[in-house]
Design a protein around this motif. Structure first.
Motif, mmCIF file in Angstrom:
data_model
loop_
_atom_site.group_PDB
_atom_site.id
_atom_site.type_symbol
_atom_site.label_atom_id
_atom_site.label_comp_id
_atom_site.label_asym_id
_atom_site.label_seq_id
_atom_site.Cartn_x
_atom_site.Cartn_y
_atom_site.Cartn_z
ATOM 1 N N ASP A 64 -32.162 -19.352 84.233
ATOM 2 C CA ASP A 64 -31.165 -20.307 84.725
ATOM 3 C C ASP A 64 -30.231 -20.775 83.604
ATOM 4 O OD1 ASP A 64 -29.853 -21.832 86.631
ATOM 5 O OD2 ASP A 64 -31.078 -23.607 86.255
ATOM 6 N N ILE A 65 -29.720 -19.798 82.838
ATOM 7 C CA ILE A 65 -28.780 -20.083 81.753
ATOM 8 C C ILE A 65 -27.429 -19.479 82.118
ATOM 9 C CG2 ILE A 65 -28.226 -19.765 79.317
ATOM 10 C CD1 ILE A 65 -31.187 -19.428 78.773
ATOM 11 N N SER A 66 -26.381 -20.279 82.069
ATOM 12 C CA SER A 66 -25.032 -19.775 82.353
ATOM 13 C C SER A 66 -24.133 -20.012 81.146
ATOM 14 C CB SER A 66 -24.440 -20.468 83.583
ATOM 15 O OG SER A 66 -24.337 -21.860 83.368
ATOM 16 N N CYS A 67 -23.122 -19.165 81.019
ATOM 17 C CA CYS A 67 -22.218 -19.279 79.875
ATOM 18 C C CYS A 67 -20.870 -18.662 80.239
ATOM 19 C CB CYS A 67 -22.817 -18.556 78.669
ATOM 20 S SG CYS A 67 -21.855 -18.728 77.141
ATOM 21 N N ILE A 68 -19.798 -19.295 79.781
ATOM 22 C CA ILE A 68 -18.451 -18.739 79.923
ATOM 23 C C ILE A 68 -17.879 -18.569 78.520
ATOM 24 C CG2 ILE A 68 -16.128 -19.042 80.852
ATOM 25 C CD1 ILE A 68 -17.322 -20.855 82.985
ATOM 26 N N HIS A 69 -17.664 -17.317 78.124
ATOM 27 C CA HIS A 69 -17.093 -17.023 76.805
ATOM 28 C C HIS A 69 -15.575 -17.030 76.915
ATOM 29 C CE1 HIS A 69 -21.018 -15.936 75.230
ATOM 30 N NE2 HIS A 69 -21.215 -15.229 76.323
ATOM 31 N N ILE A 70 -14.916 -17.753 76.021
ATOM 32 C CA ILE A 70 -13.456 -17.904 76.077
ATOM 33 C C ILE A 70 -12.828 -17.071 74.968
ATOM 34 C CG2 ILE A 70 -11.559 -19.552 76.034
ATOM 35 C CD1 ILE A 70 -13.721 -21.661 76.878
ATOM 36 N N LEU A 94 -0.846 7.722 63.608
ATOM 37 C CA LEU A 94 -1.457 6.389 63.608
ATOM 38 C C LEU A 94 -2.084 6.014 64.952
ATOM 39 C CD1 LEU A 94 1.266 4.396 61.641
ATOM 40 C CD2 LEU A 94 -1.095 4.745 60.888
ATOM 41 N N ALA A 95 -1.687 6.704 66.017
ATOM 42 C CA ALA A 95 -2.119 6.328 67.366
ATOM 43 C C ALA A 95 -3.624 6.147 67.535
ATOM 44 C CB ALA A 95 -1.590 7.348 68.376
ATOM 45 N N PRO A 96 -4.465 7.044 66.984
ATOM 46 C CA PRO A 96 -5.916 6.890 67.194
ATOM 47 C C PRO A 96 -6.510 5.620 66.596
ATOM 48 C CG PRO A 96 -5.386 9.139 66.515
ATOM 49 C CD PRO A 96 -4.153 8.311 66.293
ATOM 50 N N ILE A 97 -5.859 5.017 65.589
ATOM 51 C CA ILE A 97 -6.429 3.817 64.967
ATOM 52 C C ILE A 97 -5.640 2.553 65.332
ATOM 53 C CG2 ILE A 97 -7.425 5.078 63.024
ATOM 54 C CD1 ILE A 97 -5.067 4.117 61.311
ATOM 55 N N LYS A 98 -4.758 2.676 66.295
ATOM 56 C CA LYS A 98 -3.963 1.515 66.698
ATOM 57 C C LYS A 98 -4.843 0.425 67.290
ATOM 58 C CE LYS A 98 -0.213 0.259 69.895
ATOM 59 N NZ LYS A 98 0.426 -0.676 68.980
ATOM 60 N N ILE A 99 -4.612 -0.827 66.877
ATOM 61 C CA ILE A 99 -5.335 -1.947 67.465
ATOM 62 C C ILE A 99 -4.825 -2.131 68.890
ATOM 63 C CG2 ILE A 99 -5.731 -4.432 67.361
ATOM 64 C CD1 ILE A 99 -5.638 -4.269 64.364
ATOM 65 N N LYS A 100 -5.746 -2.174 69.815
ATOM 66 C CA LYS A 100 -5.369 -2.252 71.230
ATOM 67 C C LYS A 100 -4.659 -3.566 71.539
ATOM 68 C CE LYS A 100 -9.190 0.653 72.830
ATOM 69 N NZ LYS A 100 -8.345 1.759 73.299
ATOM 70 N N GLY A 101 -3.620 -3.481 72.349
ATOM 71 C CA GLY A 101 -2.932 -4.688 72.780
ATOM 72 C C GLY A 101 -3.812 -5.502 73.720
ATOM 73 N N TRP A 102 -3.640 -6.819 73.706
ATOM 74 C CA TRP A 102 -4.407 -7.686 74.594
ATOM 75 C C TRP A 102 -3.963 -7.432 76.029
ATOM 76 C CZ3 TRP A 102 -8.747 -10.020 74.806
ATOM 77 C CH2 TRP A 102 -8.973 -11.093 75.667
ATOM 78 N N PRO A 103 -4.873 -7.037 76.942
ATOM 79 C CA PRO A 103 -4.467 -6.609 78.285
ATOM 80 C C PRO A 103 -4.262 -7.735 79.304
ATOM 81 C CG PRO A 103 -6.823 -6.283 78.007
ATOM 82 C CD PRO A 103 -6.302 -6.805 76.689
ATOM 83 N N TYR A 104 -4.277 -8.979 78.843
ATOM 84 C CA TYR A 104 -4.150 -10.108 79.774
ATOM 85 C C TYR A 104 -2.990 -11.003 79.341
ATOM 86 C CZ TYR A 104 -8.867 -8.465 80.742
ATOM 87 O OH TYR A 104 -9.947 -7.676 81.044
ATOM 88 N N PRO A 105 -2.411 -11.755 80.262
ATOM 89 C CA PRO A 105 -1.267 -12.625 79.921
ATOM 90 C C PRO A 105 -1.645 -13.790 79.010
ATOM 91 C CG PRO A 105 -1.945 -12.978 82.196
ATOM 92 C CD PRO A 105 -2.689 -11.774 81.711
ATOM 93 N N GLY A 106 -2.881 -14.173 78.991
ATOM 94 C CA GLY A 106 -3.329 -15.290 78.158
ATOM 95 C C GLY A 106 -4.814 -15.224 77.928
ATOM 96 N N ALA A 107 -5.437 -16.385 77.775
ATOM 97 C CA ALA A 107 -6.877 -16.444 77.537
ATOM 98 C C ALA A 107 -7.649 -16.088 78.807
ATOM 99 C CB ALA A 107 -7.265 -17.839 77.061
ATOM 100 N N ILE A 108 -8.860 -15.575 78.605
ATOM 101 C CA ILE A 108 -9.743 -15.268 79.726
ATOM 102 C C ILE A 108 -11.124 -15.865 79.460
ATOM 103 C CG2 ILE A 108 -8.579 -13.112 80.304
ATOM 104 C CD1 ILE A 108 -11.055 -11.673 79.022
ATOM 105 N N GLY A 109 -11.906 -15.969 80.513
ATOM 106 C CA GLY A 109 -13.295 -16.375 80.389
ATOM 107 C C GLY A 109 -14.182 -15.283 80.949
ATOM 108 N N LEU A 125 -14.694 -12.116 85.419
ATOM 109 C CA LEU A 125 -13.621 -12.618 84.551
ATOM 110 C C LEU A 125 -12.853 -13.727 85.270
ATOM 111 C CD1 LEU A 125 -12.035 -9.342 83.110
ATOM 112 C CD2 LEU A 125 -13.865 -10.706 82.125
ATOM 113 N N ILE A 126 -12.430 -14.705 84.495
ATOM 114 C CA ILE A 126 -11.524 -15.728 85.018
ATOM 115 C C ILE A 126 -10.351 -15.868 84.055
ATOM 116 C CG2 ILE A 126 -13.265 -17.038 86.285
ATOM 117 C CD1 ILE A 126 -13.489 -18.948 83.972
ATOM 118 N N THR A 127 -9.155 -15.979 84.585
ATOM 119 C CA THR A 127 -7.966 -16.164 83.752
ATOM 120 C C THR A 127 -7.775 -17.660 83.512
ATOM 121 O OG1 THR A 127 -6.563 -16.124 85.714
ATOM 122 C CG2 THR A 127 -6.855 -14.060 84.524
ATOM 123 N N LEU A 128 -7.400 -17.996 82.271
ATOM 124 C CA LEU A 128 -7.303 -19.413 81.889
ATOM 125 C C LEU A 128 -5.876 -19.778 81.486
ATOM 126 C CD1 LEU A 128 -10.558 -19.426 79.733
ATOM 127 C CD2 LEU A 128 -10.317 -20.187 82.097
#
Length: 250
Positions: free
Chosen positions: A196-202, A172-187, A247-250
């Protein structure tokens, strides 16, 4: 619908090959006008493309069409004497908190139960797994594959349960859904200097929560909104996180 760094080149590519490919010919014949949207970067363009295809269902974009239900294989490798059977579940039936905790036990993303079952059959054939233990065959005692010497006998006490579970985990290892590598949400921050367009994806645990234009708007953002896991965004996110982003941690 599509994305491109150079729109002119992308449009011309469709028309320049319209005499060689039936699909390009049909696109060329049906075009009446061309619209474009400038984004903050590639990540923004990929997300927008996916969202527009799902909402508008254009004729020539089939891969990104809206999918109401998304299935996965759920299997706990607790290495006990009783070997657990993988379950095919709707991944979005899990609550947000359960989803975060149980992604460690999920394998593959499928648009239907048939795809999940086909994946199990492929694993069975490639790794000599047991059809009964995989839930593909009912009954007790030796499975049909064991009689053909294509199962090592977990179904009839011929294989050690621990060894079977180790083999199962490796398969099953090759199709395992990857664990989230951060402690919480990121931007993920993007900025298009020319426009002059900026965006932060959450993003949190592979779920796309939305975006804001600048960090001051984060104060009023709803981080607890209910969002379904989208297989296309999951793939986009996996790919983009391998690239250089602010990246920014949220």
């Amino acid at each position: 619908m599509g994305k491109s760094v150079q729109i002119r080149a992308r449009v011309i590519s469709h028309f320049s090959s319209d005499y060689r490919h039936d699909r390009e010919m049909r696109i060329a014949q049906q075009v009446h006008n061309i619209e474009w949207i400038v984004t903050a970067g590639e990540f923004s363009a990929l997300i927008l493309e996916s969202e527009l295809v799902k909402s508008r269902s254009p004729l020539f974009n089939r891969k990104l069409r809206k999918q109401k239900t998304l299935f996965t294989l759920y299997w706990e490798d607790d290495f006990k004497e009783a070997v657990s059977t993988p379950k095919i579940i709707d991944i979005n039936s899990l609550s947000t908190e359960s989803k975060k905790a149980s992604l460690e036990n999920t394998y593959g993303l499928y648009k239907g139960r048939k795809g999940a079952n086909d994946s199990l059959r492929k694993l069975k054939d490639e790794h000599n797994l047991c059809a009964i233990q995989l839930g593909l065959e009912k009954g007790k005692g030796p499975c049909f594959a064991y009689q053909l010497k294509k199962c090592k006998g977990i179904c009839c006490g011929k294989e050690n349960p621990l060894m079977y579970q180790i083999r199962m985990k490796q398969a099953l290892a090759p199709i395992k859904i990857k664990g989230w590598p951060y402690p919480g949400a990121i931007g993920i921050k993007e900025y298009n200097e020319e426009s002059d367009i900026s965006c932060i994806h959450i993003i949190s645990h592979w779920l796309y929560l939305g975006n804001v234009s600048n960090e001051s708007e984060l104060e009023y953002f709803d981080f607890d909104k209910t969002v379904k896991l989208d297989t296309d965004f999951y793939k986009i996110c996996i790919s983009q996180l391998q690239k250089k982003h602010t990246l920014i941690t949220l």
